[in-house]
Write an enzyme that holds these catalytic residues in place. Structure first.
Site, PDB file in Angstrom:
ATOM      1  N   SER A 181       0.856  -1.181   0.000  1.00 48.21           N
ATOM      2  CA  SER A 181       0.000   0.000   0.000  1.00 48.21           C
ATOM      3  C   SER A 181       0.899   1.240   0.000  1.00 48.21           C
ATOM      4  O   SER A 181       1.851   1.316   0.784  1.00 48.21           O
ATOM      5  CB  SER A 181      -0.878  -0.033   1.265  1.00 48.21           C
ATOM      6  OG  SER A 181      -1.636   1.141   1.360  1.00 48.21           O
ATOM      7  N   GLY A 182       0.618   2.163  -0.884  1.00 44.46           N
ATOM      8  CA  GLY A 182       1.426   3.379  -0.970  1.00 44.46           C
ATOM      9  C   GLY A 182       2.664   3.258  -1.838  1.00 44.46           C
ATOM     10  O   GLY A 182       3.414   4.218  -2.006  1.00 44.46           O
ATOM     11  N   GLY A 214       2.681   2.899  -5.010  1.00 44.02           N
ATOM     12  CA  GLY A 214       2.466   3.676  -6.236  1.00 44.02           C
ATOM     13  C   GLY A 214       1.734   2.923  -7.336  1.00 44.02           C
ATOM     14  O   GLY A 214       1.675   3.399  -8.474  1.00 44.02           O
ATOM     15  N   LYS A 215       1.134   1.779  -7.006  1.00 42.42           N
ATOM     16  CA  LYS A 215       0.442   0.971  -8.018  1.00 42.42           C
ATOM     17  C   LYS A 215      -0.613   1.783  -8.772  1.00 42.42           C
ATOM     18  O   LYS A 215      -0.615   1.814  -9.998  1.00 42.42           O
ATOM     19  CB  LYS A 215      -0.247  -0.246  -7.359  1.00 42.42           C
ATOM     20  CG  LYS A 215       0.671  -1.159  -6.583  1.00 42.42           C
ATOM     21  CD  LYS A 215      -0.101  -2.314  -5.945  1.00 42.42           C
ATOM     22  CE  LYS A 215      -1.139  -1.914  -4.925  1.00 42.42           C
ATOM     23  NZ  LYS A 215      -0.617  -1.262  -3.706  1.00 42.42           N
ATOM     24  N   SER A 218      -2.251  -7.735  -3.799  1.00 46.52           N
ATOM     25  CA  SER A 218      -2.045  -9.155  -4.149  1.00 46.52           C
ATOM     26  C   SER A 218      -0.778  -9.698  -3.491  1.00 46.52           C
ATOM     27  O   SER A 218       0.205  -9.985  -4.176  1.00 46.52           O
ATOM     28  CB  SER A 218      -2.028  -9.351  -5.673  1.00 46.52           C
ATOM     29  OG  SER A 218      -1.252  -8.397  -6.349  1.00 46.52           O
TER      30      SER A 218
HETATM   31  N1  LIG Z   1      -5.683  -4.780   6.224  1.00 48.35           N
HETATM   32  C1  LIG Z   1      -5.388  -4.161   5.074  1.00 48.35           C
HETATM   33  N2  LIG Z   1      -4.283  -4.514   4.397  1.00 48.35           N
HETATM   34  C2  LIG Z   1      -4.008  -3.886   3.220  1.00 48.35           C
HETATM   35  N3  LIG Z   1      -4.767  -2.908   2.666  1.00 48.35           N
HETATM   36  C3  LIG Z   1      -5.892  -2.538   3.317  1.00 48.35           C
HETATM   37  C4  LIG Z   1      -6.237  -3.146   4.539  1.00 48.35           C
HETATM   38  N4  LIG Z   1      -7.406  -2.572   4.966  1.00 48.35           N
HETATM   39  C5  LIG Z   1      -7.759  -1.666   4.035  1.00 48.35           C
HETATM   40  N5  LIG Z   1      -6.854  -1.630   3.043  1.00 48.35           N
HETATM   41  C6  LIG Z   1      -7.028  -0.793   1.837  1.00 48.35           C
HETATM   42  O1  LIG Z   1      -7.402  -1.706   0.795  1.00 48.35           O
HETATM   43  C7  LIG Z   1      -6.539  -1.599  -0.318  1.00 48.35           C
HETATM   44  C8  LIG Z   1      -5.980  -2.974  -0.727  1.00 48.35           C
HETATM   45  O2  LIG Z   1      -6.952  -3.724  -1.351  1.00 48.35           O
HETATM   46  P1  LIG Z   1      -6.520  -4.887  -2.333  1.00 48.35           P
HETATM   47  O3  LIG Z   1      -7.780  -5.443  -2.885  1.00 48.35           O
HETATM   48  O4  LIG Z   1      -5.506  -4.376  -3.274  1.00 48.35           O
HETATM   49  O5  LIG Z   1      -5.823  -5.927  -1.328  1.00 48.35           O
HETATM   50  S1  LIG Z   1      -5.445  -7.461  -1.575  1.00 48.35           S
HETATM   51  O6  LIG Z   1      -4.853  -7.551  -2.917  1.00 48.35           O
HETATM   52  O7  LIG Z   1      -6.658  -8.255  -1.485  1.00 48.35           O
HETATM   53  O8  LIG Z   1      -4.480  -7.799  -0.518  1.00 48.35           O
HETATM   54  C9  LIG Z   1      -5.366  -0.735   0.090  1.00 48.35           C
HETATM   55  O9  LIG Z   1      -5.208   0.129  -1.007  1.00 48.35           O
HETATM   56  P2  LIG Z   1      -3.793   0.581  -1.596  1.00 48.35           P
HETATM   57  O10 LIG Z   1      -3.277   1.524  -0.559  1.00 48.35           O
HETATM   58  O11 LIG Z   1      -4.190   1.300  -2.857  1.00 48.35           O
HETATM   59  O12 LIG Z   1      -2.918  -0.571  -1.859  1.00 48.35           O
HETATM   60  C10 LIG Z   1      -5.813  -0.039   1.352  1.00 48.35           C
HETATM   61  O13 LIG Z   1      -6.268   1.247   1.030  1.00 48.35           O
HETATM   62  N1  LIG Z   2       7.610   6.932  -8.120  1.00 49.78           N
HETATM   63  C1  LIG Z   2       6.368   6.988  -7.670  1.00 49.78           C
HETATM   64  N2  LIG Z   2       5.445   6.179  -8.204  1.00 49.78           N
HETATM   65  C2  LIG Z   2       4.171   6.214  -7.745  1.00 49.78           C
HETATM   66  N3  LIG Z   2       3.725   7.011  -6.753  1.00 49.78           N
HETATM   67  C3  LIG Z   2       4.613   7.831  -6.176  1.00 49.78           C
HETATM   68  C4  LIG Z   2       5.949   7.840  -6.605  1.00 49.78           C
HETATM   69  N4  LIG Z   2       6.607   8.747  -5.863  1.00 49.78           N
HETATM   70  C5  LIG Z   2       5.702   9.247  -5.006  1.00 49.78           C
HETATM   71  N5  LIG Z   2       4.492   8.724  -5.194  1.00 49.78           N
HETATM   72  C6  LIG Z   2       3.286   9.071  -4.415  1.00 49.78           C
HETATM   73  O1  LIG Z   2       3.022   7.970  -3.549  1.00 49.78           O
HETATM   74  C7  LIG Z   2       1.605   7.762  -3.414  1.00 49.78           C
HETATM   75  C8  LIG Z   2       1.282   6.366  -3.883  1.00 49.78           C
HETATM   76  O2  LIG Z   2      -0.091   6.150  -3.742  1.00 49.78           O
HETATM   77  P1  LIG Z   2      -0.885   5.121  -4.628  1.00 49.78           P
HETATM   78  O3  LIG Z   2      -0.594   5.322  -6.068  1.00 49.78           O
HETATM   79  O4  LIG Z   2      -2.321   5.190  -4.179  1.00 49.78           O
HETATM   80  O5  LIG Z   2      -0.211   3.737  -4.175  1.00 49.78           O
HETATM   81  P2  LIG Z   2      -0.863   2.288  -4.065  1.00 49.78           P
HETATM   82  O6  LIG Z   2      -1.923   2.185  -5.138  1.00 49.78           O
HETATM   83  O7  LIG Z   2       0.273   1.347  -4.276  1.00 49.78           O
HETATM   84  O8  LIG Z   2      -1.446   2.212  -2.676  1.00 49.78           O
HETATM   85  C9  LIG Z   2       0.914   8.843  -4.227  1.00 49.78           C
HETATM   86  O9  LIG Z   2       0.607   9.928  -3.391  1.00 49.78           O
HETATM   87  C10 LIG Z   2       2.008   9.236  -5.240  1.00 49.78           C
HETATM   88  O10 LIG Z   2       1.862  10.567  -5.685  1.00 49.78           O
END
Ligand SMILES: Nc1ncnc2c1ncn2[C@@H]1O[C@H](COP(=O)(O)OS(=O)(=O)O)[C@@H](OP(=O)(O)O)[C@H]1O
Ligand SMILES: Nc1ncnc2c1ncn2[C@@H]1O[C@H](COP(=O)(O)OP(=O)(O)O)[C@@H](O)[C@H]1O
Length: 197
Positions: free
Chosen positions: A34-35, A37-38, A106
């Site tokens: 999470s975070g 950058g996907k 994933s």
């Molecule tokens: N327990 C826990 N662990 C991880 N992430 C959490 C959880 N609870 C809520 N979230 C939020 O849900 C987003 C991840 O959902 P996904 O469907 O990508 O997860 S997974 O592939 O089934 O593991 C994830 O989004 P991203 O930050 O965009 O990755 C989070 O915002």
């Molecule tokens: N190289 C990079 N690639 C992707 N996001 C980046 C990068 N550098 C900084 N960021 C910042 O990091 C955060 C990633 O968030 P997000 O794209 O929602 O990630 P994820 O979907 O993996 O949770 C955003 O605020 C984005 O602007």
């Protein structure tokens, strides 16, 4: 379960769609913490492809969990089912000639492999959006790491739930070293080098 169900072959198939679109189709599977950058990277790539007239579509984690998969939690079993359903949906898009980008944590290799195996060889591109957890935590765009550290979210990936790095991804994007634009450019040029677009 399987009895009384008959498979229907459509007269318009994947090769017809590919020929009409004049590009390949398949699944670009972004995985990472999470975070990492996907979503940001997948969104930029989708935009670039769209601008080039490529039939592309983006399936994003949070959005799918609001609809199709709103019955699922974050237990290992539910994450597995989440990825299984998304994989099946992605496959349908690919069969319809689309390049589909998916942005889901994933976290399990076995689940990602399962999706790879329902697609034809070469039609699944595993993209590791590689970013160390301390950088993801610094970004914390949704404040979720903060909550997880305080114990307000249990089983958060990278904190108290596992993330299995891809064994052999087709491409690794180092989103801590390169900015979003550069990561998107690297992925688009990978697709060019493979003759997808
Ligand atoms: N327990 C826990 N662990 C991880 N992430 C959490 C959880 N609870 C809520 N979230 C939020 O849900 C987003 C991840 O959902 P996904 O469907 O990508 O997860 S997974 O592939 O089934 O593991 C994830 O989004 P991203 O930050 O965009 O990755 C989070 O915002
Ligand atoms: N190289 C990079 N690639 C992707 N996001 C980046 C990068 N550098 C900084 N960021 C910042 O990091 C955060 C990633 O968030 P997000 O794209 O929602 O990630 P994820 O979907 O993996 O949770 C955003 O605020 C984005 O602007």
């Amino acid at each position: 379960m399987k009895s009384n169900i008959t498979w229907h072959d459509a007269s318009v198939g994947i090769e017809h769609y590919r020929k009409k679109n004049n590009h390949h189709s398949g699944v670009i599977w972004l995985t990472g913490l999470s975070g990492s950058g996907k979503s940001s990277i997948a969104n930029r790539v989708n935009q670039r492809l769209f601008e080039r007239g490529v039939q592309a579509f983006l399936l994003d984690g949070d959005n799918v969990r609001h609809g199709l998969n709103k019955d699922l939690t974050f237990t290992p079993e539910d994450r597995e089912e989440n990825i299984r359903r998304i994989g099946e949906v992605a496959k349908l898009f690919a069969e319809g000639g689309t390049i589909i980008l998916t942005a889901f944590i994933s976290p399990y290799q076995a689940d990602r492999d399962q999706v790879r195996h329902i697609l034809s060889t070469g039609d699944f591109v595993e993209v590791h959006v590689d970013c160390p957890i301390d950088e993801c935590e610094k970004r914390d765009p949704k404040g979720l790491y903060k909550k997880a550290r305080k114990g307000e979210i249990k089983g958060f990936t990278g904190v108290d739930a596992p993330y299995e790095k891809p064994d052999s991804p087709e491409i690794v994007l180092h989103s801590d070293r390169y900015d979003e634009e550069e990561c998107a450019r690297q992925l688009v040029s990978f697709l060019e080098s493979k003759g997808w677009i």
